[in-house]
Design a protein around this motif. Structure first.
Motif, PDB file in Angstrom:
ATOM      1  N   THR A 124     -15.304 -22.231  -0.233  1.00 45.32           N
ATOM      2  CA  THR A 124     -15.002 -21.161  -1.171  1.00 45.32           C
ATOM      3  C   THR A 124     -16.272 -20.467  -1.621  1.00 45.32           C
ATOM      4  O   THR A 124     -17.338 -21.074  -1.673  1.00 45.32           O
ATOM      5  CB  THR A 124     -14.263 -21.714  -2.399  1.00 45.32           C
ATOM      6  N   THR A 125     -16.126 -19.185  -1.956  1.00 49.45           N
ATOM      7  CA  THR A 125     -17.264 -18.395  -2.421  1.00 49.45           C
ATOM      8  C   THR A 125     -17.414 -18.552  -3.927  1.00 49.45           C
ATOM      9  O   THR A 125     -16.434 -18.507  -4.669  1.00 49.45           O
ATOM     10  CB  THR A 125     -17.068 -16.910  -2.077  1.00 49.45           C
ATOM     11  N   ARG A 126     -18.632 -18.743  -4.387  1.00 45.45           N
ATOM     12  CA  ARG A 126     -18.892 -18.885  -5.815  1.00 45.45           C
ATOM     13  C   ARG A 126     -18.580 -17.573  -6.536  1.00 45.45           C
ATOM     14  O   ARG A 126     -19.056 -16.510  -6.140  1.00 45.45           O
ATOM     15  CB  ARG A 126     -20.362 -19.265  -6.027  1.00 45.45           C
ATOM     16  N   LYS A 127     -17.756 -17.645  -7.574  1.00 48.48           N
ATOM     17  CA  LYS A 127     -17.374 -16.455  -8.328  1.00 48.48           C
ATOM     18  C   LYS A 127     -18.574 -15.940  -9.119  1.00 48.48           C
ATOM     19  O   LYS A 127     -19.298 -16.708  -9.755  1.00 48.48           O
ATOM     20  CB  LYS A 127     -16.219 -16.793  -9.274  1.00 48.48           C
ATOM     21  N   SER A 128     -18.762 -14.642  -9.071  1.00 50.41           N
ATOM     22  CA  SER A 128     -19.881 -14.036  -9.792  1.00 50.41           C
ATOM     23  C   SER A 128     -19.595 -14.016 -11.284  1.00 50.41           C
ATOM     24  O   SER A 128     -18.518 -13.597 -11.722  1.00 50.41           O
ATOM     25  CB  SER A 128     -20.111 -12.613  -9.287  1.00 50.41           C
ATOM     26  N   SER A 129     -20.526 -14.500 -12.080  1.00 52.48           N
ATOM     27  CA  SER A 129     -20.383 -14.468 -13.533  1.00 52.48           C
ATOM     28  C   SER A 129     -21.767 -14.484 -14.156  1.00 52.48           C
ATOM     29  O   SER A 129     -22.758 -14.807 -13.500  1.00 52.48           O
ATOM     30  CB  SER A 129     -19.576 -15.672 -14.033  1.00 52.48           C
ATOM     31  N   HIS A 130     -21.820 -14.125 -15.433  1.00 55.63           N
ATOM     32  CA  HIS A 130     -23.070 -14.148 -16.192  1.00 55.63           C
ATOM     33  C   HIS A 130     -22.997 -15.344 -17.137  1.00 55.63           C
ATOM     34  O   HIS A 130     -22.264 -15.320 -18.137  1.00 55.63           O
ATOM     35  CB  HIS A 130     -23.252 -12.844 -16.963  1.00 55.63           C
ATOM     36  N   ASN A 131     -23.752 -16.395 -16.812  1.00 55.76           N
ATOM     37  CA  ASN A 131     -23.635 -17.671 -17.511  1.00 55.76           C
ATOM     38  C   ASN A 131     -24.655 -17.765 -18.643  1.00 55.76           C
ATOM     39  O   ASN A 131     -25.845 -17.951 -18.407  1.00 55.76           O
ATOM     40  CB  ASN A 131     -23.832 -18.815 -16.518  1.00 55.76           C
ATOM     41  N   PHE A 132     -24.163 -17.659 -19.890  1.00 56.89           N
ATOM     42  CA  PHE A 132     -25.025 -17.787 -21.062  1.00 56.89           C
ATOM     43  C   PHE A 132     -24.687 -19.038 -21.866  1.00 56.89           C
ATOM     44  O   PHE A 132     -24.942 -19.108 -23.065  1.00 56.89           O
ATOM     45  CB  PHE A 132     -24.906 -16.533 -21.941  1.00 56.89           C
ATOM     46  N   ASN A 133     -24.095 -20.030 -21.215  1.00 56.10           N
ATOM     47  CA  ASN A 133     -23.719 -21.257 -21.910  1.00 56.10           C
ATOM     48  C   ASN A 133     -24.943 -21.989 -22.448  1.00 56.10           C
ATOM     49  O   ASN A 133     -26.010 -21.996 -21.829  1.00 56.10           O
ATOM     50  CB  ASN A 133     -22.942 -22.179 -20.967  1.00 56.10           C
ATOM     51  N   ALA A 134     -24.749 -22.651 -23.594  1.00 52.86           N
ATOM     52  CA  ALA A 134     -25.860 -23.323 -24.271  1.00 52.86           C
ATOM     53  C   ALA A 134     -26.182 -24.686 -23.677  1.00 52.86           C
ATOM     54  O   ALA A 134     -27.233 -25.247 -23.947  1.00 52.86           O
ATOM     55  CB  ALA A 134     -25.537 -23.475 -25.758  1.00 52.86           C
ATOM     56  N   GLY A 135     -25.295 -25.237 -22.878  1.00 57.14           N
ATOM     57  CA  GLY A 135     -25.554 -26.500 -22.231  1.00 57.14           C
ATOM     58  C   GLY A 135     -24.329 -27.409 -22.243  1.00 57.14           C
ATOM     59  O   GLY A 135     -23.743 -27.575 -23.302  1.00 57.14           O
ATOM     60  N   GLY A 153     -16.899 -10.770 -17.484  1.00 60.84           N
ATOM     61  CA  GLY A 153     -17.558 -11.804 -16.691  1.00 60.84           C
ATOM     62  C   GLY A 153     -18.694 -12.518 -17.391  1.00 60.84           C
ATOM     63  O   GLY A 153     -19.461 -13.244 -16.748  1.00 60.84           O
ATOM     64  N   PHE A 154     -18.815 -12.339 -18.723  1.00 59.54           N
ATOM     65  CA  PHE A 154     -19.844 -13.046 -19.488  1.00 59.54           C
ATOM     66  C   PHE A 154     -19.263 -14.359 -20.017  1.00 59.54           C
ATOM     67  O   PHE A 154     -18.192 -14.371 -20.622  1.00 59.54           O
ATOM     68  CB  PHE A 154     -20.340 -12.192 -20.655  1.00 59.54           C
ATOM     69  N   SER A 155     -19.987 -15.444 -19.811  1.00 56.95           N
ATOM     70  CA  SER A 155     -19.520 -16.765 -20.227  1.00 56.95           C
ATOM     71  C   SER A 155     -20.477 -17.374 -21.241  1.00 56.95           C
ATOM     72  O   SER A 155     -21.697 -17.253 -21.112  1.00 56.95           O
ATOM     73  CB  SER A 155     -19.423 -17.682 -19.005  1.00 56.95           C
ATOM     74  N   GLY A 156     -19.919 -18.042 -22.265  1.00 57.54           N
ATOM     75  CA  GLY A 156     -20.734 -18.832 -23.188  1.00 57.54           C
ATOM     76  C   GLY A 156     -21.366 -18.076 -24.324  1.00 57.54           C
ATOM     77  O   GLY A 156     -22.340 -18.550 -24.916  1.00 57.54           O
ATOM     78  N   LEU A 157     -20.830 -16.908 -24.707  1.00 57.90           N
ATOM     79  CA  LEU A 157     -21.461 -16.102 -25.763  1.00 57.90           C
ATOM     80  C   LEU A 157     -20.989 -16.457 -27.173  1.00 57.90           C
ATOM     81  O   LEU A 157     -21.525 -15.924 -28.145  1.00 57.90           O
ATOM     82  CB  LEU A 157     -21.211 -14.607 -25.502  1.00 57.90           C
ATOM     83  N   ASN A 158     -20.011 -17.340 -27.294  1.00 55.62           N
ATOM     84  CA  ASN A 158     -19.590 -17.753 -28.635  1.00 55.62           C
ATOM     85  C   ASN A 158     -20.713 -18.504 -29.328  1.00 55.62           C
ATOM     86  O   ASN A 158     -21.366 -19.366 -28.731  1.00 55.62           O
ATOM     87  CB  ASN A 158     -18.369 -18.673 -28.550  1.00 55.62           C
TER      88      ASN A 158
END
Length: 369
Positions: A2-13, A328-333
């Motif tokens: 499978t192809t990795r889905k494009s996203s913007h990962n801003f998760n804190a850890g 597509g932004f992840s982890g911004l909370n």
């Protein structure tokens, strides 16, 4: 595959990992180094894993310029486990440990030490809602302290120590939780006696914790508390080269690969320059928003790793987060204890993702102010 889905990962850890590292892991997952086995299947006593293990330690030493006066340990349990190991090993019954409070994690570290012995806080930013790190000249520190504990970067509040130079003035051992900024910038290891860091921000997945401890402190530990169980003693792990019991082999393998990626991409000075550039892009957006975005951290304490900010109302904040997720932004909370928003900009977060977030913030303000 499978192809990795494009996203913007801003998760804190756990946080973003370098694509090159993930691709290498995918290629080696079933057959590591032509052994016919995954690294996860090898015995930790066998040569293939031992080579990975010692290479991870050697690369960490090269990147940080660690002298032979220090041991590098690879442990389990994360930074929270270190909150207990530090006082177990260093807090004598007739001494006090000094915790400089700069946020929730330093509070948790102190609370754990309170169970085991006497502590106090020689400096705190709590009365300012942890918007800034205490000024060095306001901190009380004594040569009699068992140790002085600092948290170098505060993920929840988005603050960080800007300079570690004057910590060499403290006469007591200096201990640092560097979980969220180790290997993101250059710093003088020699100004610390013990450094610990969970890997899941800048240097790998959750599961392994890097501990850097001076040999002098290891000698002192042997005389502090002989009733500490062997598994909780730093000298136990140092004597056995972090192989006293089964280590988190896959996490160590990932650590080794991620440290190689840092080295191949210019080392800590290059990481520092790139991380500062990424953070400045967002801080400029906040500062130029006429108050629509408000940074939590005071300017003299801003973190390059975690940019924290609020919007005018909770309704607008929720709209921002919902639209960001759709884009597509992840982890911004923001962290649940403070709310708002947080963008974590660890080493593997690409500049292009930060540019995309900047563009989204500008566009969102234009539509909602």
């Amino acid at each position: 595959m499978t192809t990795r889905k494009s996203s913007h990962n801003f998760n804190a850890g756990p946080a973003a990992l370098p694509p090159e590292v993930l691709q290498q892991v995918a290629a080696e997952l079933e057959n590591f180094d032509d052994t016919g086995m995954s690294i996860m299947e090898h015995s930790h006593r066998a040569e293939p894993y031992e080579r990975v293990h010692h290479e991870a330690i050697a690369t960490a030493k090269r990147l940080l310029g660690i002298s032979d006066d220090y041991e590098v340990l690879l442990l389990q349990g994360g930074a929270s486990h270190q909150f207990a190991m530090v006082p177990y090993n260093l807090l004598d019954a007739d001494q006090r440990a000094n915790y400089i409070l700069t946020g929730a994690w330093s509070e948790k570290a102190k609370n754990e030490a309170d169970i085991l012995g006497d502590t106090y806080s020689g400096g705190s930013g709590k009365d300012q809602a942890y918007r800034r790190v205490p000024d060095f000249d306001t901190i009380d520190a004594a040569a009699e302290d068992a140790y002085i504990h600092v948290t170098s970067n505060n993920t929840i509040y988005g603050t960080a120590w800007q300079d570690f130079a004057r910590m060499s003035e403290w006469e007591a051992p200096v201990v640092a939780d560097m979980s969220s900024d180790i290997f993101s910038r250059t710093f003088p290891v020699e100004n610390f006696d013990l450094i610990y860091a969970g890997a899941q921000k800048n240097i790998g997945p959750a599961g392994v914790t890097v501990v850097i401890i001076s040999r002098a402190l290891l000698e002192r530990i042997k005389n502090v508390n002989p009733r500490v169980p062997a598994i909780l003693r730093y000298d136990t792990h140092a004597d056995k080269h972090s192989l006293y019991h089964t280590p988190p082999t896959f996490a160590v393998y990932m650590l080794k690969n991620t440290l190689h990626w840092i080295e191949e991409n210019g080392g800590l000075s290059a990481m520092e320059a790139r991380n500062r550039q990424k953070a400045q892009l967002l801080y400029d957006t906040i500062d130029n928003s006429a108050g629509f975005y408000r940074g939590h951290a005071h300017r003299d304490s801003r973190s390059d790793m975690n940019v924290t900010f609020t919007l005018p109302t909770e309704t607008i904040t929720n709209r921002f987060l919902d639209e960001a997720k759709d884009m597509g932004f992840s982890g911004l909370n923001g962290h649940r204890s403070v709310g708002g928003c947080r963008a974590s900009l660890y080493n593997a977060v690409p500049y292009e993702s930060v540019e995309a977030l900047r563009d989204f913030m500008v566009s969102f303000q234009r539509k909602n102010q």
